[in-house]
Structures are given as structure tokens and as C-alpha cells.
Write a protein that holds these residues in place. Structure first.
Motif, PDB file in Angstrom:
ATOM      1  N   GLN A 217       0.762  -1.167   0.049  1.00  0.00           N
ATOM      2  CA  GLN A 217       0.202  -0.003  -0.003  1.00  0.00           C
ATOM      3  C   GLN A 217       0.775   1.074   0.098  1.00  0.00           C
ATOM      4  O   GLN A 217       0.417   2.266  -0.088  1.00  0.00           O
ATOM      5  CB  GLN A 217      -0.813  -0.062   1.237  1.00  0.00           C
ATOM      6  N   GLY A 218       2.300   1.195   0.309  1.00  0.00           N
ATOM      7  CA  GLY A 218       2.974   2.288   0.280  1.00  0.00           C
ATOM      8  C   GLY A 218       2.782   3.530   1.236  1.00  0.00           C
ATOM      9  O   GLY A 218       2.038   2.901   2.203  1.00  0.00           O
ATOM     10  N   THR A 219       3.198   4.574   1.334  1.00  0.00           N
ATOM     11  CA  THR A 219       3.107   5.490   2.248  1.00  0.00           C
ATOM     12  C   THR A 219       2.467   6.695   1.727  1.00  0.00           C
ATOM     13  O   THR A 219       2.069   7.611   2.431  1.00  0.00           O
ATOM     14  CB  THR A 219       4.547   5.858   2.763  1.00  0.00           C
ATOM     15  N   GLN A 220       1.892   6.806   0.434  1.00  0.00           N
ATOM     16  CA  GLN A 220       1.308   8.197  -0.084  1.00  0.00           C
ATOM     17  C   GLN A 220       0.048   8.674   0.576  1.00  0.00           C
ATOM     18  O   GLN A 220      -0.085   9.568   0.957  1.00  0.00           O
ATOM     19  CB  GLN A 220       0.876   7.799  -1.551  1.00  0.00           C
ATOM     20  N   GLU A 221      -0.970   7.629   0.769  1.00  0.00           N
ATOM     21  CA  GLU A 221      -2.191   7.977   1.497  1.00  0.00           C
ATOM     22  C   GLU A 221      -1.695   8.805   2.908  1.00  0.00           C
ATOM     23  O   GLU A 221      -2.338  10.040   3.297  1.00  0.00           O
ATOM     24  CB  GLU A 221      -2.963   6.910   1.851  1.00  0.00           C
ATOM     25  N   GLU A 222      -0.900   8.067   3.798  1.00  0.00           N
ATOM     26  CA  GLU A 222      -0.437   8.599   5.111  1.00  0.00           C
ATOM     27  C   GLU A 222       0.123   9.949   4.941  1.00  0.00           C
ATOM     28  O   GLU A 222       0.032  10.811   5.526  1.00  0.00           O
ATOM     29  CB  GLU A 222       0.508   7.560   5.770  1.00  0.00           C
ATOM     30  N   GLU A 223       0.984   9.954   3.902  1.00  0.00           N
ATOM     31  CA  GLU A 223       1.879  11.296   3.640  1.00  0.00           C
ATOM     32  C   GLU A 223       0.960  12.319   3.257  1.00  0.00           C
ATOM     33  O   GLU A 223       1.022  13.530   3.948  1.00  0.00           O
ATOM     34  CB  GLU A 223       2.753  11.242   2.540  1.00  0.00           C
ATOM     35  N   ALA A 224      -0.121  11.959   2.535  1.00  0.00           N
ATOM     36  CA  ALA A 224      -1.232  13.288   2.144  1.00  0.00           C
ATOM     37  C   ALA A 224      -1.821  13.775   3.552  1.00  0.00           C
ATOM     38  O   ALA A 224      -2.143  14.695   3.690  1.00  0.00           O
ATOM     39  CB  ALA A 224      -2.171  12.469   1.273  1.00  0.00           C
ATOM     40  N   ALA A 225      -2.335  12.660   4.216  1.00  0.00           N
ATOM     41  CA  ALA A 225      -3.022  13.140   5.613  1.00  0.00           C
ATOM     42  C   ALA A 225      -1.827  13.905   6.424  1.00  0.00           C
ATOM     43  O   ALA A 225      -2.673  14.705   7.071  1.00  0.00           O
ATOM     44  CB  ALA A 225      -3.278  11.698   6.386  1.00  0.00           C
ATOM     45  N   LEU A 226      -0.724  13.520   6.589  1.00  0.00           N
ATOM     46  CA  LEU A 226       0.273  14.401   7.274  1.00  0.00           C
ATOM     47  C   LEU A 226       0.362  15.754   6.618  1.00  0.00           C
ATOM     48  O   LEU A 226       0.217  16.620   7.396  1.00  0.00           O
ATOM     49  CB  LEU A 226       1.701  13.620   6.782  1.00  0.00           C
ATOM     50  N   THR A 227       0.236  15.850   5.316  1.00  0.00           N
ATOM     51  CA  THR A 227       0.374  17.357   4.613  1.00  0.00           C
ATOM     52  C   THR A 227      -1.023  18.082   5.312  1.00  0.00           C
ATOM     53  O   THR A 227      -0.944  19.491   5.321  1.00  0.00           O
ATOM     54  CB  THR A 227       0.465  17.358   3.266  1.00  0.00           C
TER      55      THR A 227
END
Lengths: 278, 287
Positions: free
Chosen positions: B181-191
Motif C-alpha cells: 500500500q506504500g506511504t502516499q495516503e499517510e503522507e497526504a494525511a500528514l500534509t
């Protein structure tokens, strides 16, 4: 929020320190420190004692029984597992879903239950045992019984390793071979089988590794006769019951060594399987 | 390694194109028949015999075996052990998967191999190591003895041995899933300003819930069914340190076969329920 260069290389999400720290602490407490107790003997096991245990004929016999039955079972699982995986991937038939689900049952069934039920099945008055007895074949309380118990435990490993590779195979190579006039059997041998060898060997190794350490499903059907049907894990158990901690540790160290070697081999094989299926 | 298989997703049905790449229907049905016989022999017969043996002396004996106080206490102990070990290993599995799948670091391969280690170790050895640490002759034996704390041949020993053998299940299931699943969704949430726990509960958890559940039920099946490791550390005291699988053994060794199989049928039920949930989850995640 300022992020250092080191953190960006690792990743920007929070929680690395917490989760990593907790994982390593928990891993150490539950797995690593207890295993270290075995490796850095807490029982005062000297090398001389280790050697006298490891070269004891009864210990050697238990390893012979464990290794040969596990290998025979894993080999048989390879053959039957290939058949089951083939039928599951290539054909449609009624009851296929139940068929598929049943294959995983040995994973979920407690080993003691498998042990008592297989013994009941193959003892001389059991459903299968009573059929084989007139033919002079004894299963319960012989190495054959141990092999059958290990086959039960190991079959899902082979099916679940071969199945995904078979599913991913493209039909084009088979079609090309057919266009060139190859018959079905020839295609299977020359085109399909070479690709199935890596997962088959991996499945064999997984079933074998599980088999040499297996205890619950074997102790009931094996009869536990020293020199004949006593497996290595059971020998550890009986040495413990006689408070021979150093002896139990020595037998366990050897078994652990074999398991670690198998783990190494399996890791390499799994990489090979992944490469082959890609 | 041994003991678990990753959740299978996205089955593809091979396209049927021409007669040349398919077996004749006679061969097909021959193979299906042979496979059916193998399955019947290897798996279905051993399951059936648990039920027929359990009911051999009738429902009264069956019912008596299940309502026996020793069986009831074994059931309680088994449930209690699972209630402690499964949550502990679940928390570890989620933490380990987060660290391994969401970050880059050196030694990741080694860490994954170490997590897998308990699957490679014989259950008997899993029990033995705790005897060597906490037993009378073990590292902490004298100290524990002096403070009158019992670990081996008592309840804590059973919990520890079960923790060891069920250790990798949840982590094993989550690591490949979260890596995919990678980290993109989590990184989006972080931003967008989400905090750590918010990211986990709102973004990651919904994505991994089925895989997590899958790991938990496999972990639970093993925790309730473990025999070898628990057998080493239990002490086999009826009504006290006897789990259900050990109770099956005791009854069997006393030649109370019907009672033994009656208790075994409870464990068979556990396995069947596990399988049903497992195939339901597999269908849910395959598209």
C-alpha cells in the motif's frame, strides 16, 4: 516543522522510534532472549557432554527417523500437492470452493486433534488400518504412520506455494507449443513442469521444515519406541521428563541448527520462486 | 515461514481458448476425481472420524465429556490464554508492520527473518527455552524460587510458550500488505495536518482491517490449539494447568476415547469456524 535530512531518507511519517523500539523490545523479550538461553547454555552443557549426547545411538536414531519420515512425507506432499493445485487452478467443478477451503484445514486444526484422529483411522481396528492389516501393512506405531501424520500437516504448504505460480502462468507459451504440434503431455513436461519446479521444491522444503519439528500430530500415531519410531522432538520431551536438562538442550541445539539451515534454504528458494514466476 | 500463507487476493481464471491447450474432458474428470480422492483420504476422513468416535457411545457420553468440570476448566484456561496472547501479538504485529513497511532502514531483511523465527522452531523447543530461562535450573530459577513466583509448570509459562509460537502471525500478514500500500495516503494525511494516531486510525487501519482480522483469526486458532510448546511448560495438572488440547491427550492416554474425541470435536469446531471466516475474508479481498 523541521525535518532533518536523516529523517527524510528514512521516511516522513511519525512513529518510527516508538514502533521500532517496541518491536525490538518485544521481539527480544519473547523470542531472542529465550532462544539465547538455549544457545548460551544455561544448563552447564559442556562440549564433551554435548558430543556424548549427539553421538548416542538413540539420539542418532531419533534424528534418522525424524529426517527420513519428514523427507518422505514432503516428497509425497509434492506429488499430491501438485495434483490438488492443478485441479484447483485449471478446472471448474462442483464443490470447488469447499475443496479449496478444506486444503487449509491442517493449518487450523490443533495438532493433537490430528494426532488422535489419524491414530484412530490407521490403528488395526480403524477404518483404513483394518483394510490394510490383512495385506500385512501396519501403519499405526510404525514409521509409515509418522509419515502419514506429517503428510497431513505438510500438504497445504505445497498446494499454497504451487497454486499462485500456476495461476500466474500465461497460456501463450502453451498455445505456442500447441501450434508447433506438441501434444498435451509433452507441453506439460517441457513447458509447464520446468516452471513449476521452483515452487514445488519450495513447498517441499516448507513441508520438510515443518515436519522435522512437528510433535503433536506424531506422538499418538508413532508409538514412541526408542530406536524405531521415536522422533527428535519427543526425545527432547522425554529427556526433560527425566530432568536431564543438559541432554534435552543438546538434542534441541542440533534440531535448531537443522531448522535454521532450512530457514536459510527456504529464503533462497522463495526468492528463486518469485524470480521464476515473474 | 511454516504456519501461514499470505492472504490470496485477485484470482485470475485462466482463459479457455482452444482444445489444444486443454485436456480432454475424460482426462479432466480423471484428474478431478483423483484429486477428490486424495482430499477425501488425507483431510476429510481424519475430520469425520473425530465426530464418529466422539459419538460412538452416544450423546450422553458426549455431553458428559463436555460438561465435565475438568473439561470446563480446560476450556476456560484455553480461552484465557488466547485472550491474553492474541491482543499482545496483535499490538506487536501492527507496530512491527508500521516500522517495517512505512520506513526505510538498514537491516530490514534481518528483522523480518527474526520475526519469522518462531515458525522455524519446533514447538517443543519453544517450550524448552522457557524452562531454561525460568525453570528450577534456569537463569532466573533460584531468584524466582526465593520469591515464591511460579512461571514454568504454571499459568504464566503457558502464556509465554503460546506467545512464542503465535508471535509472527499478525506481523506476517500485515508486513506485505502494508508494503504494497506504500506511504502516499499517510503522507497526504500528514500534509493536511493529521497527527500520528489520527493517520493510523483514519487512514491506515481502514486499509488493513481485513488483513489484520485474517492475521488475528489465524493467531487465535494456533493459540487455542497449541499442543507441543504448552505440553512442555504446563505441568499437566488437571483443572489447573490443563488446556483443551492437553485434555484431549490426557483422556486419550486414559483410554477414555469417546471423551477424548468429544473434547477434540470442540477444537475441530474452532478450526472449521476459522476456515469459514478465512474463506469469507479471502472472497472479500479478492476482486
Amino acid at each position: 516543522m523541521s525535518v532533518t535530512a536523516k529523517e527524510t531518507r528514512r521516511g516522513v511519517l511519525p512513529g518510527f522510534g516508538l514502533t521500532m523500539g517496541y518491536s525490538i523490545l518485544y521481539l527480544s523479550l519473547v523470542v531472542l532472549i529465550p532462544l539465547a538461553a538455549l544457545l548460551f547454555n544455561s544448563t552447564g552443557l559442556t562440549f564433551a557432554k554435548f558430543w556424548s549426547v549427539a553421538s548416542d545411538p538413540r539420539v542418532l536414531a531419533s534424528y534418522r527417523v525424524s529426517l527420513t519420515t519428514a523427507a518422505a512425507a514432503a516428497f509425497a506432499d509434492g506429488l499430491f500437492g501438485l495434483l490438488l493445485a492443478w485441479v484447483l487452478v485449471r478446472y471448474r467443478f462442483p464443490g470447488k470452493r469447499i475443496f479449496d477451503a478444506l486444503i487449509d484445514l491442517p493449518f487450523a486444526l490443533p495438532t493433537a486433534v490430528a494426532g488422535v484422529s489419524l491414530t484412530a483411522l490407521y490403528s488395526s481396528n480403524g477404518w483404513i488400518g483394518s483394510l490394510l492389516e490383512p495385506l500385512g501393512i501396519k501403519v499405526a506405531f510404525t514409521p509409515l504412520g509418522i509419515t502419514l501424520a506429517l503428510m497431513f500437516i505438510g500438504i497445504p504448504f505445497v498446494v499454497r506455494t504451487v497454486q499462485p505460480v500456476l495461476e500466474d502462468m500465461e497460456k501463450d507459451t502453451e498455445e505456442a507449443a500447441a501450434t508447433l504440434g506438441a501434444g498435451r503431455w509433452r507441453i506439460f513436461r517441457k513447458v509447464l513442469l520446468p516452471e513449476l519446479i521452483p515452487p514445488l521444491i519450495t513447498g517441499f522444503a516448507l513441508a520438510f521444515a515443518r515436519g522435522i519439528g512437528e510433535y503433536g500430530s506424531v506422538v499418538f500415531i508413532s508409538g514412541n519406541m526408542p530406536m524405531r519410531t521415536e522422533i527428535a522432538p519427543l526425545l527432547i520431551m522425554s529427556k526433560l521428563e527425566q530432568y536431564d536438562y543438559a541432554g534435552a538442550t543438546a538434542v534441541a541445539l542440533l534440531l535448531l541448527l537443522i531448522s535454521f539451515l532450512m530457514l536459510l534454504v527456504i529464503n533462497m528458494l522463495q526468492r528463486w520462486t518469485h524470480k521464476a514466476s515473474r | 515461514m511454516a504456519g501461514t500463507v499470505p492472504l490470496r487476493a485477485g484470482r485470475r481464471q485462466a482463459a479457455v481458448s482452444s482444445a489444444a491447450v486443454n485436456e480432454s474432458s475424460a482426462v479432466k474428470w480423471l484428474l478431478v476425481g483423483a484429486a477428490g480422492l486424495v482430499l477425501l483420504w488425507l483431510i476429510v476422513l481424519p475430520l469425520t472420524i473425530v465426530l464418529t468416535e466422539a459419538l460412538k457411545q452416544g450423546w450422553n457420553v458426549y455431553w458428559a465429556a463436555l460438561t465435565d468440570p475438568d473439561a470446563a476448566s480446560a476450556l476456560r484456561l484455553t480461552l484465557l490464554v488466547a485472550a491474553i496472547t492474541v491482543p499482545l501479538n496483535t499490538v506487536f504485529g501492527v507496530a512491527a508492520a508500521w516500522a517495517v513497511a512505512k520506513f526505510k532502514f538498514r537491516g530490514k531483511g534481518v528483522l523480518i527473518t527474526l520475526i519469522d523465527l518462531p515458525f522455524a522452531v519446533s514447538p517443543v523447543i519453544a517450550g524448552l527455552v522457557y524452562v531454561l530461562v525460568f525453570g528450577a535450573h534456569g537463569w532466573f530459577g533460584p531468584w524466582l524460587d526465593a520469591h515464591d513466583i511460579k512461571i514454568v509448570f504454571a499459568f504464566p509459562g503457558i502464556v509465554l510458550a503460546t506467545l512464542f509460537v503465535t508471535f509472527p502471525f499478525v506481523a506476517r500478514e500485515l508486513i506485505p500488505l502494508m508494503e504494497d500500500q506504500g506511504t502516499q495516503e499517510e503522507e497526504a494525511a500528514l500534509t493536511l495536518g493529521a497527527r500520528g494516531w489520527q493517520i493510523f486510525f483514519r487512514v491506515t487501519l481502514p486499509n488493513i482491517k481485513w488483513g489484520l482480522l485474517y492475521g488475528i483469526i489465524l493467531c487465535n486458532a494456533r493459540a487455542m490449539g497449541e499442543f507441543g510448546a504448552v505440553s512442555v511448560v504446563s505441568g499437566h495438572i488437571r483443572g489447573e494447568t490443563n488446556t483443551l488440547p492437553l485434555h484431549v491427550e490426557i483422556l486419550y492416554n486414559e483410554y477414555q476415547f469417546s471423551a477424548s474425541f468429544a473434547v477434540a470435536s470442540l477444537l475441530l469446531l474452532l478450526a472449521l469456524v476459522t476456515m469459514v471466516i478465512k474463506s469469507w475474508l479471502e472472497r472479500k479481498t479478492s476482486y
